[in-house]
Design a protein around this motif. Structure first.
Motif, PDB file in Angstrom:
ATOM      1  N   LYS A   1     -13.444 -31.037  52.713  1.00 40.45           N
ATOM      2  CA  LYS A   1     -12.836 -30.029  51.841  1.00 40.45           C
ATOM      3  C   LYS A   1     -13.053 -28.616  52.382  1.00 40.45           C
ATOM      4  O   LYS A   1     -12.708 -27.635  51.710  1.00 40.45           O
ATOM      5  N   GLU A   2     -13.635 -28.527  53.565  1.00 42.62           N
ATOM      6  CA  GLU A   2     -13.869 -27.255  54.252  1.00 42.62           C
ATOM      7  C   GLU A   2     -14.732 -26.300  53.439  1.00 42.62           C
ATOM      8  O   GLU A   2     -14.564 -25.084  53.466  1.00 42.62           O
ATOM      9  N   LEU A   3     -15.668 -26.886  52.712  1.00 41.39           N
ATOM     10  CA  LEU A   3     -16.622 -26.081  51.950  1.00 41.39           C
ATOM     11  C   LEU A   3     -17.855 -25.754  52.796  1.00 41.39           C
ATOM     12  O   LEU A   3     -18.573 -24.802  52.523  1.00 41.39           O
ATOM     13  N   VAL A   4     -18.106 -26.578  53.779  1.00 37.03           N
ATOM     14  CA  VAL A   4     -19.186 -26.323  54.717  1.00 37.03           C
ATOM     15  C   VAL A   4     -18.688 -26.710  56.115  1.00 37.03           C
ATOM     16  O   VAL A   4     -17.954 -27.697  56.261  1.00 37.03           O
ATOM     17  N   LYS A   5     -19.040 -25.929  57.112  1.00 36.31           N
ATOM     18  CA  LYS A   5     -18.500 -26.150  58.465  1.00 36.31           C
ATOM     19  C   LYS A   5     -19.615 -26.134  59.515  1.00 36.31           C
ATOM     20  O   LYS A   5     -19.788 -25.142  60.238  1.00 36.31           O
ATOM     21  N   PRO A   6     -20.401 -27.226  59.575  1.00 36.31           N
ATOM     22  CA  PRO A   6     -21.460 -27.279  60.592  1.00 36.31           C
ATOM     23  C   PRO A   6     -20.849 -27.379  62.002  1.00 36.31           C
ATOM     24  O   PRO A   6     -19.720 -27.843  62.171  1.00 36.31           O
ATOM     25  N   LYS A   7     -21.604 -26.947  62.973  1.00 35.01           N
ATOM     26  CA  LYS A   7     -21.144 -27.022  64.359  1.00 35.01           C
ATOM     27  C   LYS A   7     -21.366 -28.439  64.891  1.00 35.01           C
ATOM     28  O   LYS A   7     -22.243 -29.161  64.427  1.00 35.01           O
ATOM     29  N   TYR A   8     -20.551 -28.833  65.850  1.00 30.52           N
ATOM     30  CA  TYR A   8     -20.684 -30.139  66.483  1.00 30.52           C
ATOM     31  C   TYR A   8     -21.300 -29.957  67.871  1.00 30.52           C
ATOM     32  O   TYR A   8     -20.932 -29.041  68.611  1.00 30.52           O
ATOM     33  N   ASP A   9     -22.234 -30.837  68.162  1.00 30.77           N
ATOM     34  CA  ASP A   9     -22.842 -30.844  69.502  1.00 30.77           C
ATOM     35  C   ASP A   9     -21.871 -31.551  70.444  1.00 30.77           C
ATOM     36  O   ASP A   9     -21.580 -32.744  70.278  1.00 30.77           O
ATOM     37  N   ASP A  10     -21.362 -30.831  71.415  1.00 31.73           N
ATOM     38  CA  ASP A  10     -20.373 -31.400  72.326  1.00 31.73           C
ATOM     39  C   ASP A  10     -20.927 -32.566  73.132  1.00 31.73           C
ATOM     40  O   ASP A  10     -20.178 -33.462  73.546  1.00 31.73           O
ATOM     41  N   GLN A  11     -22.219 -32.575  73.339  1.00 29.16           N
ATOM     42  CA  GLN A  11     -22.811 -33.607  74.181  1.00 29.16           C
ATOM     43  C   GLN A  11     -22.935 -34.957  73.459  1.00 29.16           C
ATOM     44  O   GLN A  11     -22.661 -36.008  74.032  1.00 29.16           O
ATOM     45  N   ASN A  12     -23.353 -34.923  72.208  1.00 29.83           N
ATOM     46  CA  ASN A  12     -23.537 -36.198  71.485  1.00 29.83           C
ATOM     47  C   ASN A  12     -22.644 -36.337  70.249  1.00 29.83           C
ATOM     48  O   ASN A  12     -22.641 -37.381  69.602  1.00 29.83           O
ATOM     49  N   GLY A  13     -21.891 -35.299  69.878  1.00 26.81           N
ATOM     50  CA  GLY A  13     -20.983 -35.361  68.731  1.00 26.81           C
ATOM     51  C   GLY A  13     -21.668 -35.253  67.385  1.00 26.81           C
ATOM     52  O   GLY A  13     -21.024 -35.426  66.338  1.00 26.81           O
ATOM     53  N   TYR A  14     -22.967 -34.963  67.365  1.00 28.58           N
ATOM     54  CA  TYR A  14     -23.693 -34.836  66.102  1.00 28.58           C
ATOM     55  C   TYR A  14     -23.400 -33.488  65.448  1.00 28.58           C
ATOM     56  O   TYR A  14     -23.162 -32.486  66.126  1.00 28.58           O
ATOM     57  N   ARG A  15     -23.455 -33.495  64.124  1.00 30.25           N
ATOM     58  CA  ARG A  15     -23.315 -32.245  63.370  1.00 30.25           C
ATOM     59  C   ARG A  15     -24.632 -31.482  63.445  1.00 30.25           C
ATOM     60  O   ARG A  15     -25.704 -32.086  63.368  1.00 30.25           O
ATOM     61  N   LYS A  16     -24.530 -30.190  63.526  1.00 31.45           N
ATOM     62  CA  LYS A  16     -25.713 -29.331  63.528  1.00 31.45           C
ATOM     63  C   LYS A  16     -25.572 -28.278  62.435  1.00 31.45           C
ATOM     64  O   LYS A  16     -24.649 -27.467  62.447  1.00 31.45           O
ATOM     65  N   TYR A  17     -26.464 -28.351  61.431  1.00 32.49           N
ATOM     66  CA  TYR A  17     -26.438 -27.425  60.304  1.00 32.49           C
ATOM     67  C   TYR A  17     -27.412 -26.279  60.566  1.00 32.49           C
ATOM     68  O   TYR A  17     -28.585 -26.515  60.864  1.00 32.49           O
ATOM     69  N   ASN A  18     -26.925 -25.037  60.435  1.00 32.36           N
ATOM     70  CA  ASN A  18     -27.835 -23.900  60.516  1.00 32.36           C
ATOM     71  C   ASN A  18     -28.203 -23.438  59.115  1.00 32.36           C
ATOM     72  O   ASN A  18     -27.787 -24.028  58.110  1.00 32.36           O
ATOM     73  N   GLN A  19     -28.957 -22.362  59.007  1.00 32.74           N
ATOM     74  CA  GLN A  19     -29.441 -21.897  57.703  1.00 32.74           C
ATOM     75  C   GLN A  19     -28.313 -21.481  56.770  1.00 32.74           C
ATOM     76  O   GLN A  19     -28.398 -21.642  55.551  1.00 32.74           O
ATOM     77  N   PHE A  20     -27.213 -20.975  57.344  1.00 29.48           N
ATOM     78  CA  PHE A  20     -26.082 -20.553  56.517  1.00 29.48           C
ATOM     79  C   PHE A  20     -25.323 -21.764  55.958  1.00 29.48           C
ATOM     80  O   PHE A  20     -24.864 -21.760  54.820  1.00 29.48           O
ATOM     81  N   ASP A  21     -25.204 -22.807  56.779  1.00 28.99           N
ATOM     82  CA  ASP A  21     -24.573 -24.046  56.313  1.00 28.99           C
ATOM     83  C   ASP A  21     -25.372 -24.652  55.162  1.00 28.99           C
ATOM     84  O   ASP A  21     -24.803 -25.112  54.167  1.00 28.99           O
ATOM     85  N   ILE A  22     -26.701 -24.635  55.337  1.00 32.41           N
ATOM     86  CA  ILE A  22     -27.555 -25.203  54.286  1.00 32.41           C
ATOM     87  C   ILE A  22     -27.438 -24.390  53.001  1.00 32.41           C
ATOM     88  O   ILE A  22     -27.385 -24.946  51.895  1.00 32.41           O
ATOM     89  N   HIS A  23     -27.354 -23.079  53.130  1.00 29.72           N
ATOM     90  CA  HIS A  23     -27.171 -22.233  51.949  1.00 29.72           C
ATOM     91  C   HIS A  23     -25.849 -22.568  51.257  1.00 29.72           C
ATOM     92  O   HIS A  23     -25.758 -22.596  50.018  1.00 29.72           O
ATOM     93  N   ASP A  24     -24.795 -22.839  52.054  1.00 31.55           N
ATOM     94  CA  ASP A  24     -23.499 -23.232  51.489  1.00 31.55           C
ATOM     95  C   ASP A  24     -23.634 -24.529  50.682  1.00 31.55           C
ATOM     96  O   ASP A  24     -23.097 -24.645  49.573  1.00 31.55           O
ATOM     97  N   VAL A  25     -24.344 -25.493  51.240  1.00 32.50           N
ATOM     98  CA  VAL A  25     -24.517 -26.772  50.549  1.00 32.50           C
ATOM     99  C   VAL A  25     -25.274 -26.574  49.236  1.00 32.50           C
ATOM    100  O   VAL A  25     -24.907 -27.130  48.187  1.00 32.50           O
TER     101      VAL A  25
END
Length: 264
Positions: free
Chosen positions: A24-48
């Motif tokens: 729903k595009e309410l949170v937009k974590p970055k993707y690690d190009d090497q392994n495809g995992y989502r990476k949440y920073n402090q701003f993403d966590i605040h959004d959640v």
């Protein structure tokens, strides 16, 4: 940076919920190009955390999306006012539901205590809201919905009273009135009020499971007159009958009715 599993763990939400927020595009974590995992920073966590807070207030996802796009605090205030109004309406309905449940519990107690027995009891004030032709006059049920406290979907018959006039020769006439109980705080009464300090009171059973659904008119008149004579009471010649509760036995209804017959 944190993985989706870590965020789910310390915020107490599921991975599926976090993925739904992403969809729903309410949170937009970055993707690690090497392994495809989502990476949440402090701003993403605040959004959640913020989204979870709004969801806890039962604000719809669509409304949360609108809040995120808006720069005006008035828009958030409007959403909260809408939600507040809805919750207040739900609380009023829950109060009515609780009142109905307690009323049915009281009726169960009446049945156990008074079924087949006769006693003297007050008929508390009832304000007349209208009349219907009969219980089976389904096309007239609108007055039941509009004039009494009903549940959202159910049309109840507990506010209907069959009023029978009788004498020693038998039943003279009857009618069906729609009533509401008069509370001590009621001041602006518009309808006729019926109340009697002393009545012969009983609970009778009717329905197809009991007697094939025959009329209970034999309970009125002859039997009431007999009871009154035995107890030394003088009847007014009126009986008020209403449905307390309907149960079933082998798919056939058992209907419990209470009857008040005023005495002088």
């Amino acid at each position: 940076m944190y993985t989706i599993g870590q965020v789910a763990s310390f915020l107490g939400v599921s991975r599926d919920t976090l993925k739904y927020y992403e969809e729903k595009e309410l949170v937009k974590p970055k993707y690690d190009d090497q392994n495809g995992y989502r990476k949440y920073n402090q701003f993403d966590i605040h959004d959640v955390v913020t989204i979870n807070f709004y969801r806890e207030l039962d604000i719809e996802i669509k409304k949360i999306q609108e809040i995120r796009k808006s720069k005006n605090i008035d828009d958030l205030e409007y959403v909260l006012e809408e939600k507040e109004e809805k919750i207040l309406e739900e609380l009023e309905y829950k109060k009515l539901l609780l009142k109905q449940i307690r009323s049915v519990k009281e009726d169960c107690s009446k049945i156990k205590e008074h079924l087949g027995k006769f006693t003297v009891k007050e008929m508390k004030p009832l304000e007349v809201k209208g009349e219907i032709t009969d219980y089976t006059a389904y096309n007239e049920y609108e007055i039941l919905r509009n004039s009494t406290e009903n549940l959202k979907k159910a049309v109840t018959l507990t506010s209907a009273r069959r009023v029978i006039r009788f004498d020693r020769e038998g039943i003279k006439d009857d009618k069906f009135i729609i009533v509401t109980k008069v509370e001590d705080t009621d001041k602006n009464l518009k309808g006729e009020v019926h109340a009697y300090p002393k009545c012969i009171y009983t609970v009778v059973e009717n329905g197809r499971a009991v007697d094939g659904g025959k009329s209970i008119d034999h309970e009125v008149g002859e039997r009431l007159l007999k009871i009154a004579q035995e107890k030394g009471y003088e009847l007014v010649g009126i009986a008020y009958i209403n449905i307390l509760l309907t149960m079933y036995e082998d798919g056939l209804e058992r209907v419990f009715l209470e009857m008040y017959s005023p005495i002088k």
